[in-house]
Design a protein around this motif. Structure first.
Motif, PDB file in Angstrom:
ATOM      1  N   LEU A 135       0.825  -1.211   0.000  1.00  0.00           N
ATOM      2  CA  LEU A 135       0.000   0.000   0.000  1.00  0.00           C
ATOM      3  C   LEU A 135       0.860   1.262   0.000  1.00  0.00           C
ATOM      4  O   LEU A 135       0.520   2.247  -0.671  1.00  0.00           O
ATOM      5  CB  LEU A 135      -0.939  -0.011   1.207  1.00  0.00           C
ATOM      6  N   LEU A 136       1.951   1.242   0.755  1.00  0.00           N
ATOM      7  CA  LEU A 136       2.844   2.401   0.816  1.00  0.00           C
ATOM      8  C   LEU A 136       3.480   2.679  -0.549  1.00  0.00           C
ATOM      9  O   LEU A 136       3.528   3.821  -1.011  1.00  0.00           O
ATOM     10  CB  LEU A 136       3.936   2.173   1.863  1.00  0.00           C
ATOM     11  N   ILE A 137       3.985   1.636  -1.193  1.00  0.00           N
ATOM     12  CA  ILE A 137       4.627   1.797  -2.501  1.00  0.00           C
ATOM     13  C   ILE A 137       3.596   2.189  -3.558  1.00  0.00           C
ATOM     14  O   ILE A 137       3.861   3.017  -4.427  1.00  0.00           O
ATOM     15  CB  ILE A 137       5.362   0.505  -2.894  1.00  0.00           C
ATOM     16  N   GLN A 138       2.412   1.611  -3.464  1.00  0.00           N
ATOM     17  CA  GLN A 138       1.340   1.944  -4.401  1.00  0.00           C
ATOM     18  C   GLN A 138       0.939   3.413  -4.268  1.00  0.00           C
ATOM     19  O   GLN A 138       0.596   4.073  -5.253  1.00  0.00           O
ATOM     20  CB  GLN A 138       0.140   1.042  -4.144  1.00  0.00           C
ATOM     21  N   GLY A 139       0.995   3.939  -3.048  1.00  0.00           N
ATOM     22  CA  GLY A 139       0.575   5.317  -2.812  1.00  0.00           C
ATOM     23  C   GLY A 139       1.632   6.355  -3.127  1.00  0.00           C
ATOM     24  O   GLY A 139       1.348   7.560  -3.087  1.00  0.00           O
ATOM     25  N   TYR A 140       2.857   5.905  -3.463  1.00  0.00           N
ATOM     26  CA  TYR A 140       3.919   6.866  -3.767  1.00  0.00           C
ATOM     27  C   TYR A 140       3.632   7.550  -5.094  1.00  0.00           C
ATOM     28  O   TYR A 140       3.342   6.907  -6.101  1.00  0.00           O
ATOM     29  CB  TYR A 140       5.273   6.158  -3.827  1.00  0.00           C
ATOM     30  N   LYS A 141       3.711   8.867  -5.110  1.00  0.00           N
ATOM     31  CA  LYS A 141       3.466   9.651  -6.319  1.00  0.00           C
ATOM     32  C   LYS A 141       4.707  10.451  -6.677  1.00  0.00           C
ATOM     33  O   LYS A 141       5.339  11.064  -5.822  1.00  0.00           O
ATOM     34  CB  LYS A 141       2.288  10.615  -6.110  1.00  0.00           C
ATOM     35  N   GLN A 142       5.047  10.443  -7.967  1.00  0.00           N
ATOM     36  CA  GLN A 142       6.164  11.247  -8.452  1.00  0.00           C
ATOM     37  C   GLN A 142       5.753  12.713  -8.515  1.00  0.00           C
ATOM     38  O   GLN A 142       4.633  13.037  -8.889  1.00  0.00           O
ATOM     39  CB  GLN A 142       6.588  10.771  -9.847  1.00  0.00           C
ATOM     40  N   HIS A 143       6.649  13.604  -8.136  1.00  0.00           N
ATOM     41  CA  HIS A 143       6.415  15.042  -8.205  1.00  0.00           C
ATOM     42  C   HIS A 143       7.517  15.685  -9.033  1.00  0.00           C
ATOM     43  O   HIS A 143       8.420  15.007  -9.535  1.00  0.00           O
ATOM     44  CB  HIS A 143       6.380  15.635  -6.792  1.00  0.00           C
ATOM     45  N   ASP A 144       7.425  16.991  -9.190  1.00  0.00           N
ATOM     46  CA  ASP A 144       8.451  17.693  -9.956  1.00  0.00           C
ATOM     47  C   ASP A 144       9.831  17.518  -9.331  1.00  0.00           C
ATOM     48  O   ASP A 144      10.837  17.456 -10.035  1.00  0.00           O
ATOM     49  CB  ASP A 144       8.100  19.186 -10.047  1.00  0.00           C
ATOM     50  N   ALA A 145       9.883  17.482  -8.010  1.00  0.00           N
ATOM     51  CA  ALA A 145      11.145  17.251  -7.299  1.00  0.00           C
ATOM     52  C   ALA A 145      10.953  16.043  -6.383  1.00  0.00           C
ATOM     53  O   ALA A 145      10.674  16.185  -5.192  1.00  0.00           O
ATOM     54  CB  ALA A 145      11.546  18.481  -6.487  1.00  0.00           C
ATOM     55  N   PRO A 146      11.054  14.822  -6.943  1.00  0.00           N
ATOM     56  CA  PRO A 146      10.776  13.608  -6.168  1.00  0.00           C
ATOM     57  C   PRO A 146      11.637  13.501  -4.920  1.00  0.00           C
ATOM     58  O   PRO A 146      12.813  13.869  -4.915  1.00  0.00           O
ATOM     59  CB  PRO A 146      11.101  12.485  -7.158  1.00  0.00           C
ATOM     60  N   LYS A 147      11.037  13.001  -3.869  1.00  0.00           N
ATOM     61  CA  LYS A 147      11.751  12.770  -2.617  1.00  0.00           C
ATOM     62  C   LYS A 147      11.596  11.299  -2.227  1.00  0.00           C
ATOM     63  O   LYS A 147      10.700  10.607  -2.706  1.00  0.00           O
ATOM     64  CB  LYS A 147      11.199  13.677  -1.512  1.00  0.00           C
TER      65      LYS A 147
END
Length: 217
Positions: A135-147
């Motif tokens: 669930l944690l990995i599925q919820g990860y979203k890429q952004h302009d400056a990924p963290k």
């Protein structure tokens, strides 16, 4: 900029730790391992090249992605200070397969045992941990400056030995009851190392093989 120069720049600019730089040979080796994750040869890589932080590793990935050396599917996962480079799509597929079938063998190496024994991976405790991780990995979203994805306190009670085995795609992983002891029964147990190799060619593989050929020139 030449391929080797891009890789060397990424390593020197983002992964230096304690004023020590990584050699070119180790830089190329690290990139080759990252490439294997990007190509889907394995779902994740445990970063152990030096003591660079998860934030530094993510910046390293950001640079490689902006240079079109690897895809946007890679991101950094931090489990209690341990850094992994994860292929999000492949890792989710792999964890889902573990959760829905018996593809992963788990061996109990608890210190009170006389010898390792098979552990039933369908037990609720382990499956619950892998479900949370999914669930944690599925919820990860890429952004302009990924963290990095920091799991934080949630993983303090997890058996990371078992979790690493699952994330890295190992067919067999260890488990022990860490609530009783972090020791194991493997002392003086002879180990057998088996090496396997495979070839796989796709459009993406052809593109990356060209990069590897340039690295080796």
């Amino acid at each position: 900029m030449a391929t080797q120069d891009i890789i060397a720049t990424a390593t020197q600019n983002y992964l230096s730790a304690r004023r020590k730089s990584i050699s070119l040979s180790r830089s190329l080796d690290l990139f080759t391992q990252v490439l294997a994750v990007d190509l889907g040869l394995k779902p994740a890589l445990l970063y152990d090249t030096n003591c660079a932080s998860s934030e530094q590793v993510q910046q390293y990935l950001n640079f490689l992605q902006s240079s079109q050396m690897v895809s946007k599917s890679l991101f950094t996962l931090d489990l209690n200070g341990n850094t992994l480079i994860v292929n999000q799509e492949l890792c989710l597929l792999h964890l889902n397969e573990i959760l829905t079938s018996d593809i992963m063998v788990v061996v109990d190496v608890s210190h009170l045992l006389k010898a390792p024994v098979l552990f039933d991976p369908s037990r609720g405790e382990l499956m619950n941990v892998l479900q949370k991780l999914h669930l944690l990995i599925q919820g990860y979203k890429q952004h302009d400056a990924p963290k990095p994805l920091y799991v934080g306190d949630l993983c303090e009670d997890w058996n990371l030995c078992t979790v690493f085995g699952a994330l890295l795609g190992y067919p067999v992983t260890y488990w022990f009851d860490q609530n009783k002891s972090f020791e194991n029964c493997l002392s003086m147990t002879p180990l057998m190392v088996t090496t396997a190799s495979a070839t796989w060619q796709t459009d993406a593989a052809r593109r990356h093989s060209e990069i590897l050929n340039l690295i080796l020139l």
